[in-house]
Design a protein around this motif. Structure first.
Motif, PDB file in Angstrom:
ATOM      1  N   GLY A  19     -15.920  29.327 -85.769  1.00 36.72           N
ATOM      2  CA  GLY A  19     -17.145  29.441 -84.978  1.00 36.72           C
ATOM      3  C   GLY A  19     -17.072  28.508 -83.785  1.00 36.72           C
ATOM      4  O   GLY A  19     -16.040  27.898 -83.522  1.00 36.72           O
ATOM      5  N   ARG A  20     -18.165  28.400 -83.062  1.00 36.42           N
ATOM      6  CA  ARG A  20     -18.216  27.517 -81.887  1.00 36.42           C
ATOM      7  C   ARG A  20     -17.876  26.091 -82.273  1.00 36.42           C
ATOM      8  O   ARG A  20     -18.340  25.591 -83.285  1.00 36.42           O
ATOM      9  CB  ARG A  20     -19.608  27.503 -81.277  1.00 36.42           C
ATOM     10  N   ILE A  29     -12.371  31.953 -80.628  1.00 37.73           N
ATOM     11  CA  ILE A  29     -13.664  31.690 -81.250  1.00 37.73           C
ATOM     12  C   ILE A  29     -14.400  33.016 -81.418  1.00 37.73           C
ATOM     13  O   ILE A  29     -14.610  33.736 -80.439  1.00 37.73           O
ATOM     14  CB  ILE A  29     -14.501  30.739 -80.372  1.00 37.73           C
ATOM     15  N   GLU A  61     -19.599  35.708 -83.647  1.00 30.57           N
ATOM     16  CA  GLU A  61     -20.518  35.246 -84.682  1.00 30.57           C
ATOM     17  C   GLU A  61     -19.776  34.298 -85.607  1.00 30.57           C
ATOM     18  O   GLU A  61     -18.665  34.595 -86.043  1.00 30.57           O
ATOM     19  CB  GLU A  61     -21.063  36.430 -85.475  1.00 30.57           C
ATOM     20  N   SER A  62     -20.372  33.172 -85.894  1.00 31.50           N
ATOM     21  CA  SER A  62     -19.744  32.167 -86.742  1.00 31.50           C
ATOM     22  C   SER A  62     -19.324  32.754 -88.090  1.00 31.50           C
ATOM     23  O   SER A  62     -20.083  33.481 -88.721  1.00 31.50           O
ATOM     24  CB  SER A  62     -20.727  31.015 -86.969  1.00 31.50           C
ATOM     25  N   ASP A 110     -16.929  34.990 -88.581  1.00 33.87           N
ATOM     26  CA  ASP A 110     -16.327  36.321 -88.457  1.00 33.87           C
ATOM     27  C   ASP A 110     -14.826  36.180 -88.198  1.00 33.87           C
ATOM     28  O   ASP A 110     -14.363  36.222 -87.061  1.00 33.87           O
ATOM     29  CB  ASP A 110     -17.001  37.108 -87.331  1.00 33.87           C
TER      30      ASP A 110
END
Length: 84
Positions: A40-41, A61, A64-65, A67
């Motif tokens: 994720g970010r 990245i 969506e976190s 994924d």
């Protein structure tokens, strides 16, 4: 001692694909093209696709976190441009 060996092996590579771990930081620090696949970010990226602390590393990245499929699909696209 073990990190010295790791650094020596990494320095002989054309590039590195890694999760955010010591290998990614060492390879980027050595200037070896590095692709970090993130879940994720990352706050260390400051909204960019690279981290200013390791400009030799690009970050894959996902939108969506968590994924991972998206992260690895992006990594596949990025690695073609980075490693040929």
């Amino acid at each position: 001692w073990e990190l010295d060996r790791t650094a020596a092996m990494i320095a002989a590579l054309d590039g590195v694909v890694s999760v955010p771990a010591s290998v990614a930081w060492v390879s980027a620090g050595l200037g070896v093209p590095t692709l970090k696949v993130l879940p994720g970010r990352s706050w260390t990226a400051f909204g960019r696709d690279y981290e200013p602390f390791a400009p030799a590393a690009r970050c894959a990245i996902p939108k969506e976190s968590g994924d991972w499929a998206d992260a690895f699909a992006l990594a596949g696209l990025l690695q073609v441009g980075m490693f040929g």
